[in-house]
Scaffold this active site. Sequence first.
Site, PDB file in Angstrom:
ATOM      1  N   HIS A 146       0.874  -1.168   0.000  1.00 46.42           N
ATOM      2  CA  HIS A 146       0.000   0.000   0.000  1.00 46.42           C
ATOM      3  C   HIS A 146       0.920   1.229   0.000  1.00 46.42           C
ATOM      4  O   HIS A 146       1.987   1.203   0.607  1.00 46.42           O
ATOM      5  CB  HIS A 146      -0.855   0.072   1.268  1.00 46.42           C
ATOM      6  CG  HIS A 146      -1.760  -1.096   1.495  1.00 46.42           C
ATOM      7  ND1 HIS A 146      -1.342  -2.244   2.131  1.00 46.42           N
ATOM      8  CD2 HIS A 146      -3.070  -1.279   1.199  1.00 46.42           C
ATOM      9  CE1 HIS A 146      -2.356  -3.090   2.219  1.00 46.42           C
ATOM     10  NE2 HIS A 146      -3.414  -2.531   1.657  1.00 46.42           N
ATOM     11  N   GLU A 276     -10.874  -6.739  -4.731  1.00 46.30           N
ATOM     12  CA  GLU A 276     -10.747  -7.722  -3.645  1.00 46.30           C
ATOM     13  C   GLU A 276     -12.030  -7.774  -2.825  1.00 46.30           C
ATOM     14  O   GLU A 276     -12.260  -6.970  -1.952  1.00 46.30           O
ATOM     15  CB  GLU A 276      -9.576  -7.357  -2.740  1.00 46.30           C
ATOM     16  CG  GLU A 276      -9.365  -8.352  -1.628  1.00 46.30           C
ATOM     17  CD  GLU A 276      -8.144  -8.013  -0.796  1.00 46.30           C
ATOM     18  OE1 GLU A 276      -8.022  -8.551   0.302  1.00 46.30           O
ATOM     19  OE2 GLU A 276      -7.318  -7.197  -1.250  1.00 46.30           O
ATOM     20  N   GLU A 327      -9.591 -13.783  -0.766  1.00 48.69           N
ATOM     21  CA  GLU A 327      -8.926 -13.953   0.521  1.00 48.69           C
ATOM     22  C   GLU A 327      -9.589 -15.056   1.310  1.00 48.69           C
ATOM     23  O   GLU A 327     -10.786 -15.063   1.508  1.00 48.69           O
ATOM     24  CB  GLU A 327      -9.004 -12.653   1.322  1.00 48.69           C
ATOM     25  CG  GLU A 327      -8.304 -12.749   2.642  1.00 48.69           C
ATOM     26  CD  GLU A 327      -8.284 -11.407   3.339  1.00 48.69           C
ATOM     27  OE1 GLU A 327      -7.977 -11.389   4.526  1.00 48.69           O
ATOM     28  OE2 GLU A 327      -8.588 -10.401   2.687  1.00 48.69           O
ATOM     29  N   ASP A 385      -5.153 -13.939  -1.920  1.00 45.91           N
ATOM     30  CA  ASP A 385      -4.517 -13.517  -0.670  1.00 45.91           C
ATOM     31  C   ASP A 385      -4.320 -14.770   0.167  1.00 45.91           C
ATOM     32  O   ASP A 385      -5.292 -15.363   0.629  1.00 45.91           O
ATOM     33  CB  ASP A 385      -5.416 -12.549   0.095  1.00 45.91           C
ATOM     34  CG  ASP A 385      -5.145 -11.106  -0.258  1.00 45.91           C
ATOM     35  OD1 ASP A 385      -5.638 -10.259   0.472  1.00 45.91           O
ATOM     36  OD2 ASP A 385      -4.461 -10.842  -1.247  1.00 45.91           O
ATOM     37  N   ASP A 396     -10.557 -10.716  11.976  1.00 41.45           N
ATOM     38  CA  ASP A 396      -9.726 -11.246  10.903  1.00 41.45           C
ATOM     39  C   ASP A 396      -8.285 -11.369  11.386  1.00 41.45           C
ATOM     40  O   ASP A 396      -7.581 -10.371  11.520  1.00 41.45           O
ATOM     41  CB  ASP A 396      -9.814 -10.281   9.723  1.00 41.45           C
ATOM     42  CG  ASP A 396      -9.423 -10.927   8.416  1.00 41.45           C
ATOM     43  OD1 ASP A 396      -8.911 -12.047   8.460  1.00 41.45           O
ATOM     44  OD2 ASP A 396      -9.633 -10.305   7.367  1.00 41.45           O
ATOM     45  N   ASP A 398      -5.719 -13.120   9.939  1.00 45.47           N
ATOM     46  CA  ASP A 398      -4.716 -13.129   8.861  1.00 45.47           C
ATOM     47  C   ASP A 398      -3.512 -14.008   9.173  1.00 45.47           C
ATOM     48  O   ASP A 398      -2.360 -13.578   9.111  1.00 45.47           O
ATOM     49  CB  ASP A 398      -4.235 -11.707   8.563  1.00 45.47           C
ATOM     50  CG  ASP A 398      -5.274 -10.883   7.837  1.00 45.47           C
ATOM     51  OD1 ASP A 398      -6.125 -11.483   7.167  1.00 45.47           O
ATOM     52  OD2 ASP A 398      -5.239  -9.650   7.939  1.00 45.47           O
TER      53      ASP A 398
END
Length: 525
Positions: A146, A276, A327, A385, A396, A398
């Site tokens: 990003h 996404e 994802e 992802d 989340d 991750d």
Amino acid sequence: MPAADAAQIIIFHTTWKILDPKLLPPPMQSNWLFGEVKKMKAVKFLLWVLCLHIVSLAVGPSSKNPLVFKWYNAQEEILGKKMKDWMRFSVAFWHTFRGTGGDPFGASTKMWPWEDGTNSVAMAKRRMRANFEFIDKLGVDFWCFHDRDIAPDGKTLEESNANLDEVVALAKELQGRKIRPLWGTAQLFMHPRYMHGAATSSELGVYAYGAAQVKKAIEVTHYLGGENYVFWGGREGYQTLLNTDMERELNHMARFLEAAVAYKKKIGFNGTLLIEPKPQEPTKHQYDWDAATSANFLRKYGLAGILLALITSSVQSNVLISWFTIENSSSTLNATMPPYLVIVSQTLDLQGNSTKLLLEGAIMVRSCHHELETARINGLLGNIDANTGDPQIGWDTDQFLTDIGEATMVMLSVVRNGGLAPGGFNFDAKLRRESTDVEDLFIAHISGMDTLARGLRNVAKLIEDGSLDELVLKRYQSFDSELGALVEAGKADFELLEKKAMEWGEPKVPSAKQELAEMIFQSAL
């Protein structure tokens, strides 16, 4: 500092050439470190240097060394492609180098040796050097970012752009000719200005600011040789419909994407544009809820085939390729939430946990594999992802994927799709809060890469065996007939079908053999 602590820093910062003190924060840019090195015996120091590139020395599943690949072999050819070309692994800058270990209930737990505690441009450059050294040692060809992760936000848009230009110039130098971004994106969710969204904000000034930020992010992605550009709409949605003009916001989002397509063409950026999908978090309801919702949005606004970006395979288009990036965690997230209309995010969160969808009082389940297949059969599977969630935690998480069965299901879709290029697998995954060693960054990525590599090997086994494909073909064999061909060609009307139903009488319905299918699948694991 104790010698043991010095070893940790040396293992990360030393290359085959020589330790570069510029990579270390100012307090460590002294002769102390080199003094410690001189005290070490030559043999011990050589062993430490060998550790730097040991991750590229795959010795197979029998190894107990956590810093070697056990299943991933970049150059090995499987099903007609090298492993690295099936996977196209990418290191995610934000989680790997900006992840702090913080969670909704606690502060950060990580302070890496290259950090100096500031968010300056100088710190951003030091962090970028660490990023490329990590990528080199891991042996991958891609990274993703990003804009505001790699360079600090300034007091004005002009200052922010200048900061980004300075850091990107260094990134261009460091990545050389081999490494390039899998994709870049603009961070349109963290700053307070984006609390109502960017493309769907109720404030025109925010819409304009978001457009300017995306314009710059597309430019730097293009400059760095990026192969894709991603739109993640974490704030593009609503908290309640009571104060929301949903139709107007969706129209605005479509106009925003159209402008991005036009600018991409104007500057000659041939990369794919990816969307996404994700159902929620941080927004209660995101407009790119899941693969099917996103595909419908693209078709409604004439962006399908142009904006096939977030989940698509290699659909090349000079206009706008809109693919989905799926994802896995989104599937997990949906499973941990109350039965709202929750579905997997388009950035496939590699977790097999189900997503719950409340529809007319009935709970429906959609898995990560469902989202991948929905994207694939719609020509929209373009990126994944690679992360997962925890069904016992309400947010989340991750995490890096370690579920072999789930990885095999994911790779089934990837192989059926013919691969993911120009997309790939980006590790949108972070260390657990309690994992705080630099070594853990390597272990986590190696584990994630090995898991997906093992999934690919399992798919190769299933294809070579042929039993699962044969079972599916046999199940639909009645359509491999003259009438079946007419049905699939859209040439069988109701009168003809009624005539056949009366002629044949009550149909005999065979077993679906689900248990056998599961047995065959498990045998490959």
